[in-house]
Motif scaffolding. Structure first.
Motif, mmCIF file in Angstrom:
data_model
loop_
_atom_site.group_PDB
_atom_site.id
_atom_site.type_symbol
_atom_site.label_atom_id
_atom_site.label_comp_id
_atom_site.label_asym_id
_atom_site.label_seq_id
_atom_site.Cartn_x
_atom_site.Cartn_y
_atom_site.Cartn_z
ATOM 1 N N ILE A 118 20.658 -9.266 14.832
ATOM 2 C CA ILE A 118 20.178 -7.886 14.816
ATOM 3 C C ILE A 118 18.666 -7.848 14.615
ATOM 4 O O ILE A 118 17.959 -7.002 15.181
ATOM 5 N N PHE A 121 17.298 -8.379 18.003
ATOM 6 C CA PHE A 121 17.469 -7.162 18.805
ATOM 7 C C PHE A 121 16.366 -6.150 18.497
ATOM 8 O O PHE A 121 15.825 -5.502 19.393
ATOM 9 N N GLU A 192 19.908 -1.059 26.203
ATOM 10 C CA GLU A 192 20.155 -2.053 25.155
ATOM 11 C C GLU A 192 21.580 -1.992 24.626
ATOM 12 O O GLU A 192 22.029 -2.903 23.926
ATOM 13 N N ASP A 195 23.692 -5.091 25.081
ATOM 14 C CA ASP A 195 23.520 -6.207 24.153
ATOM 15 C C ASP A 195 24.405 -6.040 22.929
ATOM 16 O O ASP A 195 24.928 -7.024 22.383
ATOM 17 N N TYR A 196 24.579 -4.797 22.484
ATOM 18 C CA TYR A 196 25.437 -4.554 21.325
ATOM 19 C C TYR A 196 26.905 -4.799 21.683
ATOM 20 O O TYR A 196 27.685 -5.270 20.850
ATOM 21 N N TYR A 197 27.291 -4.479 22.922
ATOM 22 C CA TYR A 197 28.654 -4.806 23.357
ATOM 23 C C TYR A 197 28.857 -6.321 23.343
ATOM 24 O O TYR A 197 29.868 -6.822 22.852
ATOM 25 N N LEU A 255 31.338 -1.475 18.304
ATOM 26 C CA LEU A 255 30.511 -2.195 19.280
ATOM 27 C C LEU A 255 31.217 -2.360 20.620
ATOM 28 O O LEU A 255 30.557 -2.541 21.648
ATOM 29 N N HIS A 265 24.687 1.419 18.824
ATOM 30 C CA HIS A 265 23.609 0.556 19.313
ATOM 31 C C HIS A 265 22.338 0.811 18.509
ATOM 32 O O HIS A 265 21.236 0.908 19.055
ATOM 33 N N PRO A 267 20.221 -0.777 15.229
ATOM 34 C CA PRO A 267 20.179 -1.968 14.363
ATOM 35 C C PRO A 267 20.418 -1.656 12.897
ATOM 36 O O PRO A 267 21.037 -2.443 12.185
ATOM 37 N N VAL A 270 24.197 -1.225 12.318
ATOM 38 C CA VAL A 270 24.894 -2.512 12.314
ATOM 39 C C VAL A 270 24.598 -3.273 11.027
ATOM 40 O O VAL A 270 25.497 -3.858 10.407
#
Length: 541
Positions: A118, A121, A192, A195-197, A255, A265, A267, A270
């Motif tokens: 993260i 990211f 973006e 990327d979280y998926y 996610l 999505h 940071p 998360v």
């Protein structure tokens, strides 16, 4: 292929051998000028001119990135006969190897991986770069001196060079398993959120040892795509039947949401969920007597309790609902609860008898006369509030009886009462936060030594960061700005300085800029180290 041929294709590097192959061939080499070990990835480009131009623009950003959780890109040569990218060599391996060796990763290690990815990211997405291919092979690690694993994200942006129509089969099958649903519909225009998926799929595989949707030989691409686009992912189950912390299970679910706009999505969101999962895991390992139940997760979800391998009945796989949480209750815990409930009436009866006995003793032994004057106990909290002070007194300084007796008993036992200890802790925490705020203001940053070319451009710029306080900062983010002759900003980049101790100075070389005649640096953010024990922080200014 002979080494001499490799060195011909990659001038300035001495190729030592091959590391591996996937979408690209990876070589281990030594940079002749510095002696540094590097990894060279070379591949056959399979994309159109527009995609190539976009990647070239992003490659300029990638070479300027400096972050502890991102593998540094040293050089990008897409115009060469054999296009290649040069990265720092990471001694260790990748997460795919860890999963292959161990079957799955522990909850603790999965959370640690997530917190560090993260961080990566946060930087690349702020620069407008979407990784597009987050998977275990692209998360490297090396072992620190403490024995802990340190994770780094690599190959961001490279996936764009391998974009293929979704009707093709047999290429990058592992990448398909980590691709978000929108990447099948329109792989060029994604955000973006993809990327979280991919991170959600990585979490799922780290915990369970398998991906939620597998691309097998007998599974056609159309069948696989329909599953990814329409079927909810199976509930994750740890092979050892250990419960997954509710916040972590909820995070994986958020996610893997199929609609990008509804997918988590952010940071900070998360990170919060992962930190809550850490507390829940400690609660599970140490029992409810040692760790309090954490606050509600980001979004409440039904926590999954895996069935026991010995064939227990559904009655034993119950859920304990406490403050909006469901926590797995083991049979031994249920038996202990029933025993405690059966002892409650007896405990109440014994307590009532003791109170009655004490009342009778006091009645027959009370003093026969009352003192002429009675002192009124002071109320420190009310007095302090009226005085308008933020710091609550830890002891009563009056000469009258009352709260001062608490101080005497404290001196006799050597321990603070819980209420006093809590006040002490809160006051110490406030004081430390004030000290951190003041210390942040004392951080100074200076840009010097940069050379400007005749036609513009800055090279050899050094950034000096000084900490004039007694606080240790774990990480300080510094923004470096390159300014054109007209006064307009050409570009800016963020540099990270780690472990800046009290009265310490760190000097680092900033990335070169092809344009700009002036430069400036400023502190963006400073994260201070937590004190070893906030409860023992001295209450002095």
């Amino acid at each position: 292929m002979p080494t001499v041929s490799f060195n011909t294709n990659f001038p300035g590097y001495d190729v030592l051998g091959e590391i591996g192959r996937s979408n690209a061939r990876v070589l281990k080499a030594r940079h002749l000028a510095t002696g540094d070990l590097v990894a060279i990835k070379h591949f056959a480009l399979n994309t159109d001119a527009d995609t190539l131009r976009r990647f070239q623009r992003e490659s300029e950003i990638m070479t300027r990135m400096a972050h502890p959780n991102i593998v540094r890109v040293r050089e990008v040569r897409l115009e060469a006969d054999l296009p290649y990218i040069v990265l720092d060599y990471i001694e260790g391996g990748n997460v795919r190897q860890l999963i292959t060796e161990q079957g799955c990763l522990s909850v603790e290690l999965t959370i640690r991986l997530g917190l560090q990815v993260i961080n990566a990211f946060r930087l690349i997405h702020a620069q407008g770069i979407v990784h597009r291919d987050v998977k275990p092979e692209n998360i490297l690690y090396h072992r620190l001196a403490s024995g802990e694993l340190h994770f780094l994200l690599t190959d961001f942006g490279v996936a764009r060079l391998h974009e293929q129509p979704v009707t093709m089969t047999g290429q990058s099958l592992m990448t398909y398993e980590y691709a978000a649903p929108e990447q099948f519909d329109n792989p060029r225009n994604v955000t973006e959120a993809v990327d979280y998926y991919g991170l959600g799929v990585v979490f799922y595989e780290c915990l369970t040892g398998k991906v939620p949707f597998a691309m097998r030989g007998e599974t056609g691409i159309v069948t696989f795509m329909n599953a990814v686009l329409t079927t909810p992912p199976p509930t994750p189950v740890i092979p050892s039947n250990q419960p997954i912390p509710p916040s972590l299970a909820n995070l994986v679910k958020q996610l893997l949401v199929k609609v990008p706009a509804e997918r988590l999505h952010n940071p900070d969101g998360v990170r919060l969920a992962l930190k809550q999962a850490e507390v829940e895991q400690l609660h599970y390992e140490n029992g409810p007597a040692t760790t309090s139940v954490p606050p509600a997760p980001v979004n409440r979800t039904e926590s999954y309790t895996p069935p026991a391998s010995t064939g227990t009945s559904p009655a034993t796989a119950t859920l304990s609902r406490t403050a909006g949480h469901e926590h797995p209750v083991r049979p031994a815990d249920q038996l202990a609860t029933r025993r405690r409930r059966s002892l409650l009436p007896i405990a109440f009866l014994v307590g009532a008898l003791l109170l009655a006995s004490l009342g009778a003793y006091w009645f027959f032994n009370r003093p026969t006369s009352t003192p002429a004057t009675t002192s009124t106990p002071t109320q420190p909290a009310q007095t302090q509030e009226d005085a308008g002070s933020d710091d609550l007194p830890l002891t009563d300084t009056s000469d009258e009886d009352g709260p001062a007796a608490t101080t005497d008993s404290t001196a006799a036992t050597g321990q603070l009462p819980p209420s006093v200890k809590q006040v002490h802790t809160e006051a110490a925490r406030r004081l430390y936060e004030e000290q951190v705020a003041q210390a942040t203001q004392q951080l100074t940053v200076e840009a010097f030594g940069g050379k400007t070319g005749l036609l513009g451009g800055v090279r050899g710029l050094s950034i000096q960061l000084r900490n004039l306080s007694s606080i240790t900062f774990t990480q300080v983010a510094v923004k470096v700005k390159y300014i054109k002759e007209s006064g307009d900003l050409y570009k800016s980049t963020v540099m990270y300085f780690n472990q800046l101790g009290p009265n310490a100075t760190i000097v680092r070389v900033a990335p070169d800029s092809p344009r700009g005649t002036r430069f400036r640096a400023e502190v963006l953010r400073a994260d201070a180290a937590n004190p070893d024990s906030i409860a023992t922080t001295p209450l002095s200014r």
